[in-house]
Design a protein around this motif. Structure first.
Motif, PDB file in Angstrom:
ATOM      1  N   SER A  75       0.832  -1.208   0.000  1.00 56.65           N
ATOM      2  CA  SER A  75       0.000   0.000   0.000  1.00 56.65           C
ATOM      3  C   SER A  75       0.868   1.260   0.000  1.00 56.65           C
ATOM      4  CB  SER A  75      -0.981   0.005   1.174  1.00 56.65           C
ATOM      5  OG  SER A  75      -0.298   0.028   2.404  1.00 56.65           O
ATOM      6  N   ALA A  76       2.045   1.213   0.622  1.00 54.25           N
ATOM      7  CA  ALA A  76       2.952   2.355   0.582  1.00 54.25           C
ATOM      8  C   ALA A  76       3.453   2.587  -0.836  1.00 54.25           C
ATOM      9  CB  ALA A  76       4.130   2.133   1.530  1.00 54.25           C
ATOM     10  N   GLU A  77       3.832   1.518  -1.504  1.00 56.28           N
ATOM     11  CA  GLU A  77       4.288   1.627  -2.888  1.00 56.28           C
ATOM     12  C   GLU A  77       3.180   2.231  -3.751  1.00 56.28           C
ATOM     13  OE1 GLU A  77       5.603  -1.338  -6.509  1.00 56.28           O
ATOM     14  OE2 GLU A  77       5.885  -2.021  -4.453  1.00 56.28           O
ATOM     15  N   ALA A  78       1.967   1.746  -3.603  1.00 58.90           N
ATOM     16  CA  ALA A  78       0.841   2.265  -4.384  1.00 58.90           C
ATOM     17  C   ALA A  78       0.601   3.743  -4.089  1.00 58.90           C
ATOM     18  CB  ALA A  78      -0.418   1.447  -4.099  1.00 58.90           C
ATOM     19  N   PHE A  79       0.703   4.141  -2.818  1.00 57.95           N
ATOM     20  CA  PHE A  79       0.495   5.543  -2.459  1.00 57.95           C
ATOM     21  C   PHE A  79       1.532   6.440  -3.120  1.00 57.95           C
ATOM     22  CE2 PHE A  79       1.695   9.223   0.066  1.00 57.95           C
ATOM     23  CZ  PHE A  79       0.504   9.932   0.057  1.00 57.95           C
ATOM     24  N   TYR A  80       2.803   6.102  -3.007  1.00 54.16           N
ATOM     25  CA  TYR A  80       3.858   6.972  -3.535  1.00 54.16           C
ATOM     26  C   TYR A  80       3.859   7.023  -5.061  1.00 54.16           C
ATOM     27  CZ  TYR A  80       5.400   7.807   1.153  1.00 54.16           C
ATOM     28  OH  TYR A  80       5.431   8.213   2.462  1.00 54.16           O
ATOM     29  N   PHE A 116       2.767  10.901  -5.869  1.00 55.08           N
ATOM     30  CA  PHE A 116       3.928  11.687  -6.287  1.00 55.08           C
ATOM     31  C   PHE A 116       4.529  11.241  -7.615  1.00 55.08           C
ATOM     32  CE2 PHE A 116       4.417  11.989  -1.481  1.00 55.08           C
ATOM     33  CZ  PHE A 116       3.739  13.196  -1.397  1.00 55.08           C
ATOM     34  N   GLY A 117       3.972  10.208  -8.233  1.00 48.43           N
ATOM     35  CA  GLY A 117       4.481   9.759  -9.520  1.00 48.43           C
ATOM     36  C   GLY A 117       5.811   9.034  -9.450  1.00 48.43           C
ATOM     37  N   LEU A 118       6.192   8.557  -8.250  1.00 46.61           N
ATOM     38  CA  LEU A 118       7.425   7.782  -8.131  1.00 46.61           C
ATOM     39  C   LEU A 118       7.216   6.419  -8.773  1.00 46.61           C
ATOM     40  CD1 LEU A 118       8.380   8.621  -4.441  1.00 46.61           C
ATOM     41  CD2 LEU A 118       9.225   9.711  -6.535  1.00 46.61           C
ATOM     42  N   ARG A 161      -4.059  15.190  -6.509  1.00 42.35           N
ATOM     43  CA  ARG A 161      -3.498  13.854  -6.775  1.00 42.35           C
ATOM     44  C   ARG A 161      -3.117  13.151  -5.481  1.00 42.35           C
ATOM     45  NH1 ARG A 161       1.530  12.601 -10.896  1.00 42.35           N
ATOM     46  NH2 ARG A 161       1.785  10.428 -10.295  1.00 42.35           N
ATOM     47  N   ALA A 162      -2.459  13.870  -4.571  1.00 38.78           N
ATOM     48  CA  ALA A 162      -2.036  13.275  -3.305  1.00 38.78           C
ATOM     49  C   ALA A 162      -3.243  12.874  -2.455  1.00 38.78           C
ATOM     50  CB  ALA A 162      -1.129  14.238  -2.542  1.00 38.78           C
ATOM     51  N   VAL A 163      -4.244  13.728  -2.378  1.00 41.08           N
ATOM     52  CA  VAL A 163      -5.447  13.422  -1.587  1.00 41.08           C
ATOM     53  C   VAL A 163      -6.185  12.234  -2.196  1.00 41.08           C
ATOM     54  CG1 VAL A 163      -7.709  14.318  -0.903  1.00 41.08           C
ATOM     55  CG2 VAL A 163      -5.652  15.719  -0.572  1.00 41.08           C
ATOM     56  N   ALA A 164      -6.286  12.189  -3.515  1.00 38.82           N
ATOM     57  CA  ALA A 164      -6.940  11.052  -4.176  1.00 38.82           C
ATOM     58  C   ALA A 164      -6.200   9.748  -3.889  1.00 38.82           C
ATOM     59  CB  ALA A 164      -7.030  11.295  -5.687  1.00 38.82           C
ATOM     60  N   ALA A 165      -4.893   9.838  -3.658  1.00 37.18           N
ATOM     61  CA  ALA A 165      -4.090   8.645  -3.372  1.00 37.18           C
ATOM     62  C   ALA A 165      -4.149   8.233  -1.907  1.00 37.18           C
ATOM     63  CB  ALA A 165      -2.636   8.889  -3.772  1.00 37.18           C
ATOM     64  N   GLY A 166      -4.720   9.085  -1.048  1.00 36.59           N
ATOM     65  CA  GLY A 166      -4.851   8.727   0.365  1.00 36.59           C
ATOM     66  C   GLY A 166      -4.216   9.692   1.343  1.00 36.59           C
ATOM     67  N   ALA A 167      -3.615  10.769   0.863  1.00 41.89           N
ATOM     68  CA  ALA A 167      -3.043  11.769   1.772  1.00 41.89           C
ATOM     69  C   ALA A 167      -4.163  12.573   2.427  1.00 41.89           C
ATOM     70  CB  ALA A 167      -2.106  12.716   1.008  1.00 41.89           C
ATOM     71  N   VAL A 168      -3.850  13.203   3.542  1.00 40.83           N
ATOM     72  CA  VAL A 168      -4.790  14.071   4.241  1.00 40.83           C
ATOM     73  C   VAL A 168      -4.230  15.485   4.210  1.00 40.83           C
ATOM     74  CG1 VAL A 168      -5.868  14.583   6.466  1.00 40.83           C
ATOM     75  CG2 VAL A 168      -5.556  12.205   5.745  1.00 40.83           C
ATOM     76  N   GLN A 169      -5.018  16.423   3.694  1.00 45.13           N
ATOM     77  CA  GLN A 169      -4.605  17.826   3.690  1.00 45.13           C
ATOM     78  C   GLN A 169      -4.690  18.366   5.097  1.00 45.13           C
ATOM     79  OE1 GLN A 169      -6.682  20.306   0.865  1.00 45.13           O
ATOM     80  NE2 GLN A 169      -5.886  22.206   1.766  1.00 45.13           N
ATOM     81  N   GLU A 170      -3.649  19.065   5.534  1.00 48.23           N
ATOM     82  CA  GLU A 170      -3.608  19.631   6.881  1.00 48.23           C
ATOM     83  C   GLU A 170      -3.549  21.152   6.785  1.00 48.23           C
ATOM     84  OE1 GLU A 170      -1.454  16.108   9.335  1.00 48.23           O
ATOM     85  OE2 GLU A 170      -0.132  17.635   8.493  1.00 48.23           O
ATOM     86  N   GLY A 171      -4.701  21.767   6.740  1.00 45.23           N
ATOM     87  CA  GLY A 171      -4.770  23.222   6.652  1.00 45.23           C
ATOM     88  C   GLY A 171      -4.914  23.694   5.220  1.00 45.23           C
TER      89      GLY A 171
END
Length: 132
Positions: A14-19, A23-25, A86-96
């Motif tokens: 899941s980490a690999e999928a997130f990054y 971030f397009g890594l 893109r980051a939020v769609a991948a599972g990141a949480v916006q902080e502020g």
């Protein structure tokens, strides 16, 4: 000097999928079942499988809830709004909220493993806009 970044995660696939999604890594190499090398940033990023509760630096147990560390990564992007989406769609949480500065724009996010990241979009000469 060569810089390598290592990020502890409690679930490697899941980490690999997130990054990849955030971030397009791209995964480059695997080192056994517990490490994957991700390329596409200026420095290689190694995702390290480390179980929650296992001993981390300073003999403290790893915790993948949102945490703070005095070291974090900035990702410089051309379009902050698109990168944030893109980051939020991948599972990141916006902080502020996105913040404006003389040098550009910034927003902080947390990845699904509790690590903090900043997304930066420079304008003009970037940080040189504020140097004297």
């Amino acid at each position: 000097m060569k810089l390598l970044l290592n990020i502890d995660v409690d679930e490697l696939s899941s980490a690999e999928a997130f990054y990849v999604a955030a971030f397009g890594l791209q995964p480059a190499r695997r080192f056994g079942e517990a490490v994957v090398e991700m390329l596409g940033a200026e420095a290689p990023i190694y995702l390290l499988l480390k179980a929650a509760g296992s001993t981390g630096a300073g003999a403290k147990p790893r915790n993948y809830d949102r945490h703070w560390t005095p070291l974090h990564c900035d990702v410089v992007v051309d379009d902050l709004d698109a990168a944030l989406a893109r980051a939020v769609a991948a599972g990141a949480v916006q902080e502020g909220a996105i913040r404006e500065a003389d040098w550009g724009r910034i927003v902080t996010i947390a990845d699904p493993f509790g690590h903090g990241w900043c997304l930066l979009q420079f304008r003009g000469r970037g940080y040189d806009e504020i140097t004297t």
